[in-house]
Design a protein around this motif. Sequence first.
Motif, PDB file in Angstrom:
ATOM      1  N   THR A 137      -9.315 -35.961  -4.718  1.00  0.00           N
ATOM      2  CA  THR A 137      -9.213 -34.867  -3.754  1.00  0.00           C
ATOM      3  C   THR A 137      -8.874 -35.396  -2.367  1.00  0.00           C
TER       4      THR A 137
ATOM      5  N   ARG B  61      -6.887 -30.996  -4.954  1.00  0.00           N
ATOM      6  CA  ARG B  61      -6.411 -32.213  -5.619  1.00  0.00           C
ATOM      7  C   ARG B  61      -5.194 -32.769  -4.886  1.00  0.00           C
TER       8      ARG B  61
ATOM      9  N   SER C 117     -11.230 -25.491  -2.703  1.00  0.00           N
ATOM     10  CA  SER C 117     -10.017 -26.064  -3.297  1.00  0.00           C
ATOM     11  C   SER C 117      -8.801 -25.187  -3.045  1.00  0.00           C
TER      12      SER C 117
END
Length: 303
Positions: free
Chosen positions: A117, A84, A68
Amino acid sequence: MVIPAYGSGAMPSVWQPEDLEELRMLRNRLNGSFCYAAGATLLRTQWEGGHVPSPEHMISLARIPGTSDVYMDGDRIVIGALTRLNRCITDELLHHLPLLQEAVKTIAAPSIRNVATIGGNIVSGVGDTLPALLAYNAELQWMTDEGLEIRTLDSWLKGGHDGSRNPSDVLISIQIPLDKLPDSNLKNQTTDAREIAFYRKLGRRETFSASLVTVAFRGEIDTDGRWKKVAIAAGGGSGVAMRLPASEQLLLREEASLMQAESLGRTVSSEFVTYGDVFATEQYRKQTAGNLLGAGLWEALYR
């Protein structure tokens, strides 16, 4: 780690591997159907609509380190697959990828983008980020049965037709090679070339709807007035996004001018491979893609 299913088979067991090695061992050991999940926004919609069955096992990717993050790695921008969507809009490094940020802004509602995502948007095979990422010559890093592997986004999309995709592969990151980008301050270079870039999405209504057509254009005009680089992509709806090499070559053969807008629109309409459904015919989608790209080019060159 596993979170057992509750109820009488109503929900899948949710597994949460801590790293790639545990993930690799887990998927080899599990029996029965399983799927990968990150934000799971699309999965929930598919399950609720009865479009896909609920699996026996679900492997959450949320705890995999580094998936991430957004960072520079040598000569490329790396975007973790679990980043995200809302972070893609605000991240400073991704301001160098305006087409991607514009595409993300058109996806769903802000509350959904807080959970969804970029990796999920890509592996759906029909996400609205795909034309923008194709225009940036994106590459995808996968964990495969043989280890980590990098494939171009273009080749992965084509793999949906030729059967070369492996559904057990896990998307780890999206990588944008800087030498494929227009000259930017990331490379500490100066240039007098003029950059033209735009992204367009047409949906059935103004907001929060599936797209009918999405297009992305990125190019550079050199000091002699000729195109130096051109990347054009189109997709939308349930169709597979694609680069349009014939349309790109049309521009590269000639000096940049407003006159190219009309011929670009015709070539795109002919080259773009799409489909028809109850919402729009195949011909409508093809013509709309041509009109969006032709009009976008005319507006950009007119300024």
